[in-house]
Design a protein around this motif. Sequence first.
Motif, PDB file in Angstrom:
ATOM      1  N   SER A   1      -4.651  -4.168   2.219  1.00  0.00           N
ATOM      2  CA  SER A   1      -4.985  -3.153   1.214  1.00  0.00           C
ATOM      3  C   SER A   1      -3.726  -2.374   0.868  1.00  0.00           C
ATOM      4  CB  SER A   1      -6.067  -2.192   1.749  1.00  0.00           C
ATOM      5  OG  SER A   1      -5.584  -1.514   2.898  1.00  0.00           O
ATOM      6  N   GLY A   2      -3.875  -1.424  -0.039  1.00  0.00           N
ATOM      7  CA  GLY A   2      -2.822  -0.463  -0.328  1.00  0.00           C
ATOM      8  C   GLY A   2      -1.487  -1.056  -0.702  1.00  0.00           C
ATOM      9  N   LEU A   3      -0.418  -0.454  -0.174  1.00  0.00           N
ATOM     10  CA  LEU A   3       0.933  -0.876  -0.531  1.00  0.00           C
ATOM     11  C   LEU A   3       1.227  -2.293  -0.052  1.00  0.00           C
ATOM     12  CD1 LEU A   3       3.723  -0.298  -1.697  1.00  0.00           C
ATOM     13  CD2 LEU A   3       4.329   0.805   0.478  1.00  0.00           C
ATOM     14  N   GLY A   4       0.703  -2.681   1.104  1.00  0.00           N
ATOM     15  CA  GLY A   4       0.940  -4.039   1.583  1.00  0.00           C
ATOM     16  C   GLY A   4       0.369  -5.076   0.642  1.00  0.00           C
ATOM     17  N   ARG A   5      -0.867  -4.849   0.193  1.00  0.00           N
ATOM     18  CA  ARG A   5      -1.475  -5.771  -0.769  1.00  0.00           C
ATOM     19  C   ARG A   5      -0.678  -5.781  -2.076  1.00  0.00           C
ATOM     20  NH1 ARG A   5      -7.781  -5.387  -2.139  1.00  0.00           N
ATOM     21  NH2 ARG A   5      -7.860  -6.620  -0.206  1.00  0.00           N
ATOM     22  N   ALA A   6      -0.316  -4.609  -2.574  1.00  0.00           N
ATOM     23  CA  ALA A   6       0.434  -4.537  -3.828  1.00  0.00           C
ATOM     24  C   ALA A   6       1.773  -5.235  -3.711  1.00  0.00           C
ATOM     25  CB  ALA A   6       0.616  -3.072  -4.233  1.00  0.00           C
TER      26      ALA A   6
ATOM     27  N   GLU B   1       2.883   6.339  -7.455  1.00  0.00           N
ATOM     28  CA  GLU B   1       2.092   5.159  -7.798  1.00  0.00           C
ATOM     29  C   GLU B   1       2.415   4.016  -6.837  1.00  0.00           C
ATOM     30  OE1 GLU B   1      -0.291   4.891  -9.998  1.00  0.00           O
ATOM     31  OE2 GLU B   1      -0.028   6.964 -10.693  1.00  0.00           O
ATOM     32  N   VAL B   2       1.382   3.441  -6.258  1.00  0.00           N
ATOM     33  CA  VAL B   2       1.560   2.357  -5.293  1.00  0.00           C
ATOM     34  C   VAL B   2       2.343   1.195  -5.905  1.00  0.00           C
ATOM     35  CG1 VAL B   2       0.345   0.618  -3.914  1.00  0.00           C
ATOM     36  CG2 VAL B   2      -0.482   2.972  -3.952  1.00  0.00           C
ATOM     37  N   ASP B   3       2.015   0.820  -7.130  1.00  0.00           N
ATOM     38  CA  ASP B   3       2.674  -0.331  -7.755  1.00  0.00           C
ATOM     39  C   ASP B   3       4.165  -0.098  -7.975  1.00  0.00           C
ATOM     40  OD1 ASP B   3       0.402  -1.860  -7.753  1.00  0.00           O
ATOM     41  OD2 ASP B   3      -0.134  -1.423  -9.832  1.00  0.00           O
TER      42      ASP B   3
ATOM     43  N   VAL C   1       9.941  -2.751  -3.449  1.00  0.00           N
ATOM     44  CA  VAL C   1      10.014  -3.564  -2.234  1.00  0.00           C
ATOM     45  C   VAL C   1      10.268  -5.024  -2.599  1.00  0.00           C
ATOM     46  CG1 VAL C   1       8.781  -4.365  -0.187  1.00  0.00           C
ATOM     47  CG2 VAL C   1       8.524  -1.989  -0.938  1.00  0.00           C
ATOM     48  N   ALA C   2       9.523  -5.527  -3.576  1.00  0.00           N
ATOM     49  CA  ALA C   2       9.689  -6.916  -3.994  1.00  0.00           C
ATOM     50  C   ALA C   2      11.080  -7.164  -4.567  1.00  0.00           C
ATOM     51  CB  ALA C   2       8.618  -7.283  -5.022  1.00  0.00           C
ATOM     52  N   PHE C   3      11.575  -6.210  -5.328  1.00  0.00           N
ATOM     53  CA  PHE C   3      12.924  -6.333  -5.884  1.00  0.00           C
ATOM     54  C   PHE C   3      13.970  -6.437  -4.775  1.00  0.00           C
ATOM     55  CE2 PHE C   3      16.777  -3.823  -7.092  1.00  0.00           C
ATOM     56  CZ  PHE C   3      17.344  -4.755  -7.949  1.00  0.00           C
ATOM     57  N   LEU C   4      13.895  -5.546  -3.785  1.00  0.00           N
ATOM     58  CA  LEU C   4      14.867  -5.556  -2.691  1.00  0.00           C
ATOM     59  C   LEU C   4      14.758  -6.821  -1.849  1.00  0.00           C
ATOM     60  CD1 LEU C   4      14.662  -1.831  -1.536  1.00  0.00           C
ATOM     61  CD2 LEU C   4      16.559  -2.916  -2.755  1.00  0.00           C
ATOM     62  N   ALA C   5      13.569  -7.402  -1.810  1.00  0.00           N
ATOM     63  CA  ALA C   5      13.362  -8.645  -1.055  1.00  0.00           C
ATOM     64  C   ALA C   5      13.915  -9.862  -1.774  1.00  0.00           C
ATOM     65  CB  ALA C   5      11.865  -8.841  -0.786  1.00  0.00           C
TER      66      ALA C   5
END
Length: 253
Positions: free
Chosen positions: A19-24, A220-222, A228-232
């Motif tokens: 859920s939450g930030l992990g899911r996003a 905003e969670v997104d 996070v996705a960008f840095l990854a």
Amino acid sequence: MPTAINMTGKAALVTGAASGLGRATALALGRAGADVLIVDVNAAGLDETAEQLRALDVRAETYAVDLSSADNCRTAVAKAVEAFGRLDALCNVAGVIFFSHTPEMSAADYEKTLAVNLSAPFYLIQAAIPHLLEANGAVVNVTSSAAFVGEAYVAAYCATKAGLTHMTKALAMEYTHKPIRFNAVAPGGMMTNIATNMKMPADLDHSLIARFSGLRGLVEVDDVAEMVAFLASPAAAGYHGACINIDKGITAG
């Protein structure tokens, strides 16, 4: 993001993904083309996240487990490599917070906070490093604005988030000359399941709580997930040892 995120042909491991930030975060990586192993103690929530990932035409595997065990952390990394044949990104998103007057905090809550917020990322990183070196990969740790400002009634939480932030920087220095990147994202308060399920003692001084509540509202969670996705991703090749604050000005002054 200033640069397009492309994770096609790559694999990621995301914790706290029910859920939450992990899911996003998992979904942001999936939209960028990554196959994802998602980890959480909540099996039903993981299944929902996996269904959404598979709708993006990427592979998604689940591992429902308590990351307060070092062995479970090592197994999570092994399962990702077994499922996808590689590991390009580790995103440590899982976290817990317990509000309490410090003298009244139970040993169990204290130990759980340290285990999930600080020890689990360490053991996951430790297991992932050989695979990430092979893939020129990245670790992204989710810390908090609480790493930079003292927040009343959450001393253990603040300590773990400050520790994880500094761990990120220490690892970045240790691996300066190696093909792996370590970065962190420090969000302010977000409307996630952690926030909605938060329990506070009735006699807290709310004027102290207000001191670390953002004047611009919740983050905003997104927005955090996309960072996070960008840095990854390879798009963030220039980032190493950074901690990006996304807190709507909480830590500005």
